[in-house]
Design an enzyme around this catalytic site. Sequence first.
Site, PDB file in Angstrom:
ATOM      1  N   HIS A 249       0.852  -1.192   0.000  1.00 18.06           N
ATOM      2  CA  HIS A 249       0.000   0.000   0.000  1.00 18.06           C
ATOM      3  C   HIS A 249       0.881   1.233   0.000  1.00 18.06           C
ATOM      4  O   HIS A 249       1.931   1.240   0.641  1.00 18.06           O
ATOM      5  CB  HIS A 249      -0.912   0.006   1.242  1.00 18.06           C
ATOM      6  CG  HIS A 249      -2.079   0.904   1.085  1.00 18.06           C
ATOM      7  ND1 HIS A 249      -2.004   2.256   1.313  1.00 18.06           N
ATOM      8  CD2 HIS A 249      -3.356   0.649   0.687  1.00 18.06           C
ATOM      9  CE1 HIS A 249      -3.195   2.796   1.068  1.00 18.06           C
ATOM     10  NE2 HIS A 249      -4.021   1.844   0.684  1.00 18.06           N
ATOM     11  N   ASP A 297      -7.940  -5.028   0.533  1.00 14.95           N
ATOM     12  CA  ASP A 297      -8.511  -5.870  -0.522  1.00 14.95           C
ATOM     13  C   ASP A 297      -8.269  -7.358  -0.289  1.00 14.95           C
ATOM     14  O   ASP A 297      -9.079  -8.193  -0.680  1.00 14.95           O
ATOM     15  CB  ASP A 297      -7.960  -5.458  -1.893  1.00 14.95           C
ATOM     16  CG  ASP A 297      -8.551  -4.131  -2.321  1.00 14.95           C
ATOM     17  OD1 ASP A 297      -9.764  -3.952  -2.150  1.00 14.95           O
ATOM     18  OD2 ASP A 297      -7.791  -3.266  -2.785  1.00 14.95           O
TER      19      ASP A 297
HETATM   20  N1  COA Z   1       3.636  -8.151  -3.888  1.00 21.40           N
HETATM   21  C1  COA Z   1       4.976  -8.261  -3.735  1.00 21.40           C
HETATM   22  N2  COA Z   1       5.780  -7.231  -3.446  1.00 21.40           N
HETATM   23  C2  COA Z   1       5.213  -6.037  -3.294  1.00 21.40           C
HETATM   24  C3  COA Z   1       3.821  -5.851  -3.433  1.00 21.40           C
HETATM   25  C4  COA Z   1       3.022  -6.973  -3.723  1.00 21.40           C
HETATM   26  N3  COA Z   1       1.714  -6.860  -3.859  1.00 21.40           N
HETATM   27  N4  COA Z   1       3.527  -4.558  -3.233  1.00 21.40           N
HETATM   28  C5  COA Z   1       4.691  -3.942  -2.987  1.00 21.40           C
HETATM   29  N5  COA Z   1       5.702  -4.827  -3.026  1.00 21.40           N
HETATM   30  C6  COA Z   1       7.121  -4.544  -2.839  1.00 21.40           C
HETATM   31  C7  COA Z   1       7.685  -3.984  -4.134  1.00 21.40           C
HETATM   32  O1  COA Z   1       8.151  -4.992  -4.976  1.00 21.40           O
HETATM   33  C8  COA Z   1       8.793  -3.113  -3.602  1.00 21.40           C
HETATM   34  O2  COA Z   1       9.854  -3.946  -3.219  1.00 21.40           O
HETATM   35  P1  COA Z   1      11.373  -3.587  -3.611  1.00 21.40           P
HETATM   36  O3  COA Z   1      11.636  -2.312  -2.864  1.00 21.40           O
HETATM   37  O4  COA Z   1      12.125  -4.778  -3.151  1.00 21.40           O
HETATM   38  O5  COA Z   1      11.365  -3.372  -5.087  1.00 21.40           O
HETATM   39  C9  COA Z   1       8.204  -2.509  -2.331  1.00 21.40           C
HETATM   40  O6  COA Z   1       7.250  -3.474  -1.873  1.00 21.40           O
HETATM   41  C10 COA Z   1       7.510  -1.165  -2.547  1.00 21.40           C
HETATM   42  O7  COA Z   1       6.465  -1.364  -3.500  1.00 21.40           O
HETATM   43  P2  COA Z   1       5.979  -0.312  -4.554  1.00 21.40           P
HETATM   44  O8  COA Z   1       5.303  -1.010  -5.695  1.00 21.40           O
HETATM   45  O9  COA Z   1       7.100   0.619  -4.909  1.00 21.40           O
HETATM   46  O10 COA Z   1       4.897   0.497  -3.719  1.00 21.40           O
HETATM   47  P3  COA Z   1       3.885   1.561  -4.284  1.00 21.40           P
HETATM   48  O11 COA Z   1       3.514   2.420  -3.134  1.00 21.40           O
HETATM   49  O12 COA Z   1       4.399   2.222  -5.505  1.00 21.40           O
HETATM   50  O13 COA Z   1       2.624   0.694  -4.766  1.00 21.40           O
HETATM   51  C11 COA Z   1       0.722  -0.690  -4.660  1.00 21.40           C
HETATM   52  C12 COA Z   1       1.541   0.398  -3.961  1.00 21.40           C
HETATM   53  C13 COA Z   1      -0.573  -0.866  -3.879  1.00 21.40           C
HETATM   54  C14 COA Z   1       0.366  -0.251  -6.089  1.00 21.40           C
HETATM   55  C15 COA Z   1       1.523  -2.003  -4.693  1.00 21.40           C
HETATM   56  O14 COA Z   1       1.800  -2.412  -3.377  1.00 21.40           O
HETATM   57  C16 COA Z   1       0.808  -3.102  -5.454  1.00 21.40           C
HETATM   58  O15 COA Z   1       0.937  -3.172  -6.680  1.00 21.40           O
HETATM   59  N6  COA Z   1       0.056  -3.993  -4.753  1.00 21.40           N
HETATM   60  C17 COA Z   1      -0.701  -5.042  -5.408  1.00 21.40           C
HETATM   61  C18 COA Z   1      -2.040  -4.526  -5.888  1.00 21.40           C
HETATM   62  C19 COA Z   1      -2.998  -4.267  -4.783  1.00 21.40           C
HETATM   63  O16 COA Z   1      -3.207  -5.073  -3.897  1.00 21.40           O
HETATM   64  N7  COA Z   1      -3.626  -3.098  -4.848  1.00 21.40           N
HETATM   65  C20 COA Z   1      -4.613  -2.661  -3.875  1.00 21.40           C
HETATM   66  C21 COA Z   1      -4.092  -1.507  -3.110  1.00 21.40           C
HETATM   67  S1  COA Z   1      -5.130  -1.137  -1.715  1.00 21.40           S
END
Ligand code: COA
Length: 354
Positions: A249, A297
């Site tokens: 998140h 979620d």
């Molecule tokens: N699965 C595995 N690793 C995850 C992850 C997931 N769902 N979400 C984040 N991470 C990891 C990333 O790979 C990253 O790791 P790294 O630093 O080793 O590369 C770190 O956590 C930071 O993630 P990041 O994608 O940069 O965070 P963000 O703030 O840009 O994105 C989301 C937030 C919600 C878009 C992202 O966590 C995501 O894509 N989650 C899955 C979709 C989801 O459940 N969405 C609903 C949100 S309420």
Amino acid sequence: MSEIEVPKGLNGVVVDETAVATTDDSGNLLYRGYRAVELAERVDAADVAYLIVNDRLPSDSERKEFAHKLKEHSGMDGKVSEVMKLLKEKDVMRNLRSIVSLYPYESKDDSDLLLEIAARFPRIISDTFRISRGQEPLEDVDASFSERLYYLFTGKKDAEKARYLNKLLILYMEHEFNASTFALRVTASTLADPVSSIVSALATLKGPLHGGANAEILDFFLGFKDEEEARNYVDEKVASKEKIMGFGHRVYKTRDPRAQFVKEEIRKMDKEAHIFKIAEAIENRMWEKKKVPANLDFYAAIYMHMLGIDQNLYTPLFASSRVYGWIAHYNEQLEGNKIIRPSSRYVGKTGREL
Ligand code: COA
């Protein structure tokens, strides 16, 4: 004017003020100053919708008036039903977005118009879901906000399950500058009409990194026969650097309070449920391996599954709750409007000759 470079995805950037919601220093989500989980525990979802839009909980007469307004606009125009039949589209979010975009907007008061649209969401969702599957639309019922929604989404009357649903609807209702709300505010800031602003929000909510995540969780989840298999899945995904839906998140880096609340509610429903044990195994392994917490979620998908709601309705259910947050943000954006129009750093070619 000197330009400011900000992180990709506007991560950690404050772009404007809001008085609708925030996360406090202890990690609690607040709606208009009240803790969202406390509202979920004790208050009716319609009252929370009122609170989010009007900045105060309703008096008895305001509650009645609000319920009356929602009921007055909850029906379905016969022409719209015809359009639904013609669409032949099974994706409920696509239908919801298309149908809402047809909504006439000659009403004088934007806020009333937005409430009219919000009031129609459950009916549009229920009808389009059923029509696209060859079923007759359901007769409406005179019931509370959550009981009616539970009935329209499942075809069943169940006061206890509706009480559980009430809590989830509240937790989905608002979350400051999330992607769909921000998209709505960008559209509103151009002084486009309220319908277009809601359509922008719906289109953005649909994506799997945002509201669409809840519809993808059961796909990987239901096949696991035991916790070991679930843990192996996490290990494989982490090793191949793939994301697992329902984790991570932008705001909650260690704990999503809404997810933990819903998890406890699931425990109350049936802590021995196979699906609950699998969920905990995945959550623990993800934390161990990546230090990424389960988000709302993740547990909401399991919760809705246990409430007997069809997976195709998970994101639309989110929309029928979040729409009240969108209304508050639409109003807030227009109160002190400045067009949202950032700059970019050009990295393309220059000086090309024809
Ligand atoms: N699965 C595995 N690793 C995850 C992850 C997931 N769902 N979400 C984040 N991470 C990891 C990333 O790979 C990253 O790791 P790294 O630093 O080793 O590369 C770190 O956590 C930071 O993630 P990041 O994608 O940069 O965070 P963000 O703030 O840009 O994105 C989301 C937030 C919600 C878009 C992202 O966590 C995501 O894509 N989650 C899955 C979709 C989801 O459940 N969405 C609903 C949100 S309420």
